[in-house]
Scaffold this active site. Structure first.
Site, PDB file in Angstrom:
ATOM      1  N   SER A   1      20.191  10.436 -18.545  1.00 53.67           N
ATOM      2  CA  SER A   1      19.920   9.398 -17.578  1.00 53.67           C
ATOM      3  C   SER A   1      18.576   8.688 -17.781  1.00 53.67           C
ATOM      4  CB  SER A   1      19.958   9.992 -16.170  1.00 53.67           C
ATOM      5  OG  SER A   1      18.933  10.940 -16.001  1.00 53.67           O
TER       6      SER A   1
ATOM      7  N   SER B   1      18.954  14.938 -19.824  1.00 54.86           N
ATOM      8  CA  SER B   1      18.540  13.546 -19.625  1.00 54.86           C
ATOM      9  C   SER B   1      17.225  13.129 -20.269  1.00 54.86           C
ATOM     10  CB  SER B   1      18.473  13.231 -18.137  1.00 54.86           C
ATOM     11  OG  SER B   1      19.757  12.954 -17.669  1.00 54.86           O
TER      12      SER B   1
ATOM     13  N   LYS C   1      10.025   6.949 -15.349  1.00 56.85           N
ATOM     14  CA  LYS C   1      11.396   6.848 -14.855  1.00 56.85           C
ATOM     15  C   LYS C   1      11.348   6.563 -13.357  1.00 56.85           C
ATOM     16  CE  LYS C   1      15.641   9.685 -15.069  1.00 56.85           C
ATOM     17  NZ  LYS C   1      16.173  11.031 -15.433  1.00 56.85           N
TER      18      LYS C   1
HETATM   19  N1  GLN Z   1      24.301  13.725 -18.141  1.00 54.36           N
HETATM   20  C1  GLN Z   1      24.104  14.840 -17.255  1.00 54.36           C
HETATM   21  C2  GLN Z   1      24.679  14.513 -15.895  1.00 54.36           C
HETATM   22  O1  GLN Z   1      25.247  13.482 -15.783  1.00 54.36           O
HETATM   23  C3  GLN Z   1      22.657  15.187 -17.173  1.00 54.36           C
HETATM   24  C4  GLN Z   1      21.895  14.295 -16.309  1.00 54.36           C
HETATM   25  C5  GLN Z   1      20.445  14.687 -16.228  1.00 54.36           C
HETATM   26  O2  GLN Z   1      19.964  15.503 -16.994  1.00 54.36           O
HETATM   27  N2  GLN Z   1      19.776  14.130 -15.234  1.00 54.36           N
HETATM   28  O3  GLN Z   1      24.588  15.263 -14.986  1.00 54.36           O
END
Ligand code: GLN
Length: 486
Positions: free
Chosen positions: A154, A178, A79
């Site tokens: 994400s 994420s 990532k």
């Molecule tokens: N979807 C969640 C957010 O927008 C989690 C994101 C993540 O785990 N980085 O914060």
């Protein structure tokens, strides 16, 4: 059978038997990226030269009879939130465009030491804020199972790259889901380790008390092998744990006979897609057939988790992102005429709208006069949520639930509605608030052919238990053998 069809451990076996070289495997991965990534758009950057140099070094070690470990020579994706020395790292943001880190994240160093060629940097929501990969400042990533849909977020690029067999595995990060949510939406395995199990040093910070890196793979055994490489105490991360690292593969095949598995009532509520629910219920019955006992449990504070997370995560983000001032990292606004302009114009131009929304929410929640009502309150509720889990784990060995309430949704469907997007995290983020390990394992497909993921949550540092429970299911249903139609 193509080289890119192999799982990490299948490839490792062929490398060990000298049936294939790391250079061949890495070239196969690079060729597959060239072939399918124009459609999938999982990669922000491919480091062909770096990956091939690492592959040749791996082959040399192998020829000399001294491989660096089981996964030596197996290519991997990262990532674009992990700092990579000499390779641009953007966090999916315009603000960090052109930023070339001077050092590696600890996990990147560990992967290099273990001999894994790192083929490139994967797409993500900007600064990891999002559930669909659509807040990436560069381009949206597509779900290999249906290119008109999101791979989740994400870590959407990581999940899509693994599902599209561009790489056999990748690293993601999980702050509120994420790793697990994109894994569920792409028929892959995603493991968020216990907070502190894997070093955050050199991982671009979103919400420091929640962030945790972890493996994204096609199989449970691969996740165990990859976790084995990155789970280490680290003096560079004050929150990293000294707890001993077990052998994550030792008990993989031990089954679930005699285990008590909790089914949290609050995770089976309206809003869940009926086909997702049907798959999960079928998985629960499978666990019973395999000899586990299902126990109805309650986590009464679950209903506050979303609000709590969306105060704490933005609050920490507003503080972490204060460092992007146009002076030290990445972009600087060109027409700034004063120091104040450098700060404000750089941030105005560099951050996307979701990041700005979080910074404003977080700054407000921390501001004098509101701190007690919002941030402090959220911290107290966080404790209640953690205690719910502690109580549940006195009764059961692990908890089972859906990972995501819905299968992959259409790109564009929720971008105008942040609240609908935040609801995607409803089953994943309590685990982050409590610091627990969580895993998503493939558990079937909807009629339209979209993957469904089963979430398994465990006691702190019981990653081995989660892997074993996931493996018991995977042994009966090898959904990972099904390939995305690309
Ligand atoms: N979807 C969640 C957010 O927008 C989690 C994101 C993540 O785990 N980085 O914060």
């Amino acid at each position: 059978m193509q080289l890119t069809d192999l799982t990490m451990l299948e490839l490792a076996e062929k490398l060990a038997a000298k049936e294939v070289s790391s250079e061949e495997a890495t070239r196969a991965s690079l060729a597959r990226i060239q072939q399918v990534d124009p459609k999938v758009r999982a990669f922000l950057r491919v480091d062909e030269a770096g990956a091939l140099a690492a592959a040749r070094a791996s082959d040399a070690r192998r020829a000399a009879g001294s491989p660096a470990g089981v996964l030596d020579g197996v290519p991997l994706g990262l990532k674009d939130l992990f700092l990579t020395e000499g390779v641009e790292t953007t966090a999916g943001s315009r603000l960090l465009e052109g930023f070339v880190p001077p050092y590696d994240a600890t996990v990147v160093r560990l992967l290099k030491e273990a001999g894994l060629p790192l083929v490139g940097k994967l797409n993500l929501d900007e600064f990891a804020m999002g559930s669909s990969n659509e807040s990436s400042a560069y381009f949206s990533c597509h779900n290999p199972w249906d290119l008109s849909r999101t791979p989740g977020g994400s870590s959407g690029g990581s999940a899509a790259a693994v599902a599209a067999r561009e790489v056999p595995g990748a690293l993601g990060t999980d702050t509120g889901g994420s790793i697990r949510q994109p894994a569920a939406l792409t028929n892959t395995v995603g493991l968020k380790p216990t907070y502190g199990r894997v070093s955050r040093y050199g991982v671009i910070a979103f919400a420091s008390s929640l962030d945790q890196p972890g493996p994204m793979t096609r199989t449970v055994a691969d996740a165990a092998a990859l976790l084995q490489v990155i789970a280490r105490p680290d003096v560079q991360d004050a929150t990293s744990s000294d707890a001993p690292v077990p052998d994550y593969s030792a008990d993989l095949e031990a089954g679930v006979r005699g285990l008590k598995l909790g089914v949290p009532r609050e995770y089976f509520t309206e809003g869940m897609d009926p086909e997702v629910e049907a798959s999960i219920r079928e998985a629960l019955r499978e666990y019973e057939r395999l000899g586990a006992t299902l126990v109805d449990v309650s986590l009464p504070h679950t209903k506050y988790a979303l609000a709590t997370y969306y105060l704490i995560a933005p609050a920490e983000a507003s503080s972490n992102l204060a460092r992007y001032d146009g002076v030290r990292f990445g972009k600087r606004a060109q027409d700034a005429r004063s120091l104040r302009d450098v700060y404000t114009l750089t941030r105005e131009e560099g951050f996307g709208s979701e990041v700005k929304r979080r910074i404003m929410l977080g700054t407000y929640a921390l501001s004098s006069g509101y701190y007690d009502a919002y941030y402090l309150r959220a911290q107290k509720v966080r404790t209640l949520i953690r205690e719910d889990f502690t109580r549940a784990f006195q009764q059961v060995d692990a908890l089972l639930s859906p990972t995501s309430p819905v299968p992959a949704f259409k790109l564009g469907e929720k971008v105008e509605d942040p609240m609908a997007m935040y609801l995607m995290d409803i089953y994943t983020l309590p685990c982050n608030l409590a610091g627990l390990p969580g895993l998503s394992v493939p558990c079937g497909f909807t009629k339209a052919g979209l993957p469904v993921g089963l979430q398994i949550l465990g006691r702190p540092f019981d990653e081995a238990g989660l892997l074993r429970i996931a493996r018991a299911y995977e042994r009966e249903h090898d959904f990972f053998r099904r390939f995305a139609p690309l």
